[in-house]
Motif scaffolding. Structure first.
Motif, PDB file in Angstrom:
ATOM      1  N   ALA A   1      21.444  -1.766  46.014  1.00  0.00           N
ATOM      2  CA  ALA A   1      21.014  -0.344  46.195  1.00  0.00           C
ATOM      3  C   ALA A   1      22.099   0.394  45.882  1.00  0.00           C
ATOM      4  N   MET A   2      23.224   0.206  45.914  1.00  0.00           N
ATOM      5  CA  MET A   2      24.532   0.898  45.345  1.00  0.00           C
ATOM      6  C   MET A   2      24.410   0.875  43.944  1.00  0.00           C
ATOM      7  N   LYS A   3      24.262  -0.290  43.416  1.00  0.00           N
ATOM      8  CA  LYS A   3      24.000  -0.220  41.570  1.00  0.00           C
ATOM      9  C   LYS A   3      22.960   0.715  41.366  1.00  0.00           C
ATOM     10  N   THR A   4      21.971   0.652  41.897  1.00  0.00           N
ATOM     11  CA  THR A   4      20.859   1.731  41.554  1.00  0.00           C
ATOM     12  C   THR A   4      21.273   3.132  41.699  1.00  0.00           C
ATOM     13  N   LEU A   5      21.819   3.566  42.811  1.00  0.00           N
ATOM     14  CA  LEU A   5      22.396   4.755  42.974  1.00  0.00           C
ATOM     15  C   LEU A   5      23.604   5.210  41.855  1.00  0.00           C
ATOM     16  N   ASP A   6      24.201   4.214  41.216  1.00  0.00           N
ATOM     17  CA  ASP A   6      25.129   4.289  40.258  1.00  0.00           C
ATOM     18  C   ASP A   6      24.518   4.596  39.075  1.00  0.00           C
ATOM     19  N   ARG A   7      23.416   3.910  38.757  1.00  0.00           N
ATOM     20  CA  ARG A   7      22.465   3.922  37.666  1.00  0.00           C
ATOM     21  C   ARG A   7      21.896   5.204  37.498  1.00  0.00           C
ATOM     22  N   SER A   8      21.491   5.849  38.597  1.00  0.00           N
ATOM     23  CA  SER A   8      20.792   6.893  38.574  1.00  0.00           C
ATOM     24  C   SER A   8      21.921   8.373  38.340  1.00  0.00           C
ATOM     25  N   PHE A   9      22.917   8.161  39.056  1.00  0.00           N
ATOM     26  CA  PHE A   9      24.048   9.162  38.905  1.00  0.00           C
ATOM     27  C   PHE A   9      24.512   8.946  37.560  1.00  0.00           C
ATOM     28  N   ASN A  10      24.789   7.954  36.831  1.00  0.00           N
ATOM     29  CA  ASN A  10      25.220   8.008  35.496  1.00  0.00           C
ATOM     30  C   ASN A  10      24.391   8.552  34.748  1.00  0.00           C
ATOM     31  N   ALA A  11      23.073   8.219  34.729  1.00  0.00           N
ATOM     32  CA  ALA A  11      21.893   8.683  34.075  1.00  0.00           C
ATOM     33  C   ALA A  11      21.979  10.487  33.998  1.00  0.00           C
ATOM     34  N   PHE A  12      22.100  10.956  35.132  1.00  0.00           N
ATOM     35  CA  PHE A  12      22.142  12.416  35.360  1.00  0.00           C
ATOM     36  C   PHE A  12      23.315  12.764  34.643  1.00  0.00           C
ATOM     37  N   MET A  13      24.543  12.332  34.404  1.00  0.00           N
ATOM     38  CA  MET A  13      25.628  12.680  33.957  1.00  0.00           C
ATOM     39  C   MET A  13      25.381  12.743  32.248  1.00  0.00           C
ATOM     40  N   LYS A  14      24.733  11.727  31.918  1.00  0.00           N
ATOM     41  CA  LYS A  14      24.633  11.577  30.496  1.00  0.00           C
ATOM     42  C   LYS A  14      23.169  12.253  30.086  1.00  0.00           C
ATOM     43  N   LYS A  15      22.407  12.803  30.889  1.00  0.00           N
ATOM     44  CA  LYS A  15      21.124  13.333  30.536  1.00  0.00           C
ATOM     45  C   LYS A  15      20.014  12.523  30.061  1.00  0.00           C
ATOM     46  N   GLU A  16      20.259  11.248  30.707  1.00  0.00           N
ATOM     47  CA  GLU A  16      19.234  10.298  30.278  1.00  0.00           C
ATOM     48  C   GLU A  16      18.002   9.861  31.205  1.00  0.00           C
ATOM     49  N   THR A  17      16.885  10.527  30.847  1.00  0.00           N
ATOM     50  CA  THR A  17      15.654  10.415  31.639  1.00  0.00           C
ATOM     51  C   THR A  17      15.115   8.891  31.724  1.00  0.00           C
ATOM     52  N   GLU A  18      15.268   8.231  30.719  1.00  0.00           N
ATOM     53  CA  GLU A  18      14.983   6.749  30.749  1.00  0.00           C
ATOM     54  C   GLU A  18      15.169   6.044  31.904  1.00  0.00           C
ATOM     55  N   ALA A  19      16.149   6.239  32.513  1.00  0.00           N
ATOM     56  CA  ALA A  19      16.661   5.425  33.546  1.00  0.00           C
ATOM     57  C   ALA A  19      15.920   5.603  34.683  1.00  0.00           C
ATOM     58  N   LYS A  20      14.837   6.539  34.777  1.00  0.00           N
ATOM     59  CA  LYS A  20      13.751   6.622  35.930  1.00  0.00           C
ATOM     60  C   LYS A  20      12.978   5.318  36.174  1.00  0.00           C
ATOM     61  N   GLU A  21      12.571   4.782  35.228  1.00  0.00           N
ATOM     62  CA  GLU A  21      11.794   3.528  35.087  1.00  0.00           C
ATOM     63  C   GLU A  21      12.576   2.254  35.620  1.00  0.00           C
TER      64      GLU A  21
END
Length: 564
Positions: free
Chosen positions: A370-390
């Motif tokens: 779950a924490m890795k999932t949160l890391d992925r979503s946070f890092n995607a926000f910082m990099k403006k990567e919408t592809e991470a949602k899937e």
């Protein structure tokens, strides 16, 4: 009709014996639940330590089948290596000799004072403790004592089932005293144990017959009877082999090793007894000249202890042989979850303390995912990567499936006899799973804010992004401390957890107040507010859930649910 009564008495006595063994085993396990978990946590590469642990666990559980099935479950879950399992199985064979000694105590009934009658009184003492006391520990002691007494009730019923005089007694003595080939006796021991799923029950029947003067197998010198005992050791492997059906390759190997160990030990002693006709008369009879029942217990001990001593140096060979016989599945035959959750093995439900320790490890894995999932979503926000949602959506589906799997296991575990502390732990794990799911949901929320960030062309200052990154760095640090505190139940780390969580709360308030100031000064876009405030709020709530997980093992602590 008299023979029907004899059979019914034997079956009734056997039922009482097995119920008594179950009561004694369950309640000794409950009384020693913390020690049992500690013992298994100490399994290491030292083969002698593992043998000792296997012996101790079997003495507590009063059954080698109990230990072996549990070991198969632990191997299947990936918690124990085959090397450790092999050594523990050897120890289990040594530990089970105590049960035979207990059963053989009926052989002392020939003394002037029948001390087995005193053992029967344990049933009454235990029942009295159960009725009077309200404390769980005292009730467990009472149940264990009652179980011990019921064992002897069963033994006495079986012993009295066989008549000593009359035509029936003569017929029975002639049938069982007839010349039977030793290898046929061996097969009888295997078949009876496989059928009854208990070597103790077979040994109890034999001992009950001996106490009534019924000698078994008249051929093969004085060694004939002991072929049945060897057979019971092979027959007891059936329980573990059945338990391993449908399990992972390593679990099948553990059950196979149990069989191979007992089989090779049996071969050695079969050759020894066939070659040395005077084995029993030389080694056993002088020790217990008037107690054939005690001689069975002594032989059982010699057989298992010597077998263990012979094979301890060859544990690695057993492992290699099992690996050769049971091959790994080809790639693609086993579906691997991205979460890599181990199989929640129902074999461990018979030992709630072990199952709970195992669940702690599994919920720890889900927590980390779950924490890795949160890391992925946070890092995607910082990099403006919408592809991470899937990817985050897929991860949450994995978390949901794992959550259902563990909750189902917890419900089954709740049906087992649990101590008060274990019941509280089961309850706390339900809360932990809920907190983990909330972290995953918050990660999903972050991906939505990323979508607004990109699609609405929002612009955030470097000051805000730096402050956000600093706040999330503290959340990661909080997680590292909380994860360690949770898995090790380390209350000393909780103060550090709370301090870190307070610092995160302050960061959220500071970021929000700074944002409002910038809004008032016209330095920030108003349309940023929704994303900004919700984002830092969601991250702060994730920190709350991480903190609750760290505190979950505190039995007196109350869980505070976060909403929103």
């Amino acid at each position: 009709m008299e023979y029907v009564y004899i059979i019914l008495k034997i079956l009734g006595g056997m039922g009482a014996l097995l119920i008594g063994m179950k009561m004694l085993s369950e309640n000794l396990t409950r009384l020693a639940h913390n020690k049992l978990q500690t013992l298994l946590n100490k399994t290491a590469k030292n083969r002698f330590a593992c043998v000792g642990i296997g012996t101790a666990v079997t003495v507590i559980g009063q059954s080698s089948a109990f230990t072996t099935v549990m070991v198969v479950g632990l191997v299947n879950a990936g918690i124990m290596t085959l090397f450790q399992a092999t050594a523990m199985i050897m120890g289990a064979n040594v530990g089970t000799t105590l049960v035979t000694w207990i059963v053989s105590l009926t052989g002392l009934s020939g003394a002037e004072v029948d001390i087995t009658m005193f053992f029967l009184a344990f049933a009454a003492v235990g029942a009295l403790m159960l009725m009077i006391s309200k404390k769980d520990k005292v009730k467990s002691i009472g149940s264990a004592l009652a179980g011990f007494g019921i064992i002897f009730v069963g033994l006495m019923v079986m012993k009295n089932a066989f008549p000593q005089t009359g035509p029936e007694a003569e017929v029975i003595k002639n049938i069982f005293g007839a010349k039977i080939h030793p290898l046929l006796l061996l097969l009888i021991g295997i078949a009876l144990t496989a059928l009854l799923q208990s070597s103790t029950a077979v040994n109890a029947i034999i001992i009950s017959m001996l106490t009534q003067g019924i000698m078994i197998g008249g051929v093969g010198g004085g060694n004939a009877l002991y072929f049945i005992i060897i057979g019971t050791n092979i027959g007891t492997c059936v329980t573990a082999l059945i338990s391993s059906i449908g399990a992972k390759p390593n679990a099948k190997r553990a059950a196979l090793i149990h069989f191979l160990f007992n089989f090779f030990g049996a071969i050695i002693f079969i050759v020894l007894l066939l070659a040395w006709k005077g084995f029993a008369d030389t080694l056993l009879t002088p020790v217990f000249p008037n107690n054939p029942e005690m001689r069975i217990a002594l032989f059982h001990t010699i057989f298992n202890v010597i077998g263990t001593m012979i094979f301890i140096p060859f544990i690695n060979l057993f492992v290699k042989l099992a690996n050769l016989i049971v091959r790994d599945k080809k790639k693609g035959e086993e579906e691997q979850s991205a979460l890599a959750l181990s199989e929640l093995d129902e074999r461990l439900l018979n030992s709630p303390s072990i199952a709970l320790g195992y669940l702690y490890q599994e919920t720890g894995n889900i927590f980390a995912y779950a924490m890795k999932t949160l890391d992925r979503s946070f890092n995607a926000f910082m990099k403006k990567e919408t592809e991470a949602k899937e990817k985050v959506t897929e991860a949450n589906a994995e978390l949901s499936a794992a959550n259902k799997k563990v909750v189902s296991y917890l419900i089954k575990l709740s049906a087992s006899p649990l101590t008060m502390d274990e019941e509280k732990t089961v309850s706390s794990l339900h809360y932990v799973l809920n907190d983990i799911m909330r972290i995953g949901e918050l990660a999903d929320n972050v991906t939505k804010y990323t979508g607004h960030y990109v699609n609405d062309n929002l612009v955030f200052s470097q000051e805000f992004l730096s402050g956000l990154e600093e706040m999330y760095g503290k959340i990661k640090n909080l997680y590292a401390i909380a994860y360690d505190a949770y898995l090790n139940k380390d209350s000393a780390k909780l103060e550090e957890v709370d301090m870190q969580e307070d610092a995160i709360d302050k960061d959220r308030r500071k970021l929000v107040s700074t944002h409002i100031e910038r809004l008032n000064e016209g330095k920030c876009q108003p349309q940023n507010s929704s994303v900004f405030i919700n984002l830092v709020g969601n991250l702060e709530r994730a920190a709350d859930h991480i903190t609750y997980i760290a505190h979950s093992f505190e039995q007196s602590g109350e869980h505070k649910e976060v909403t929103g």
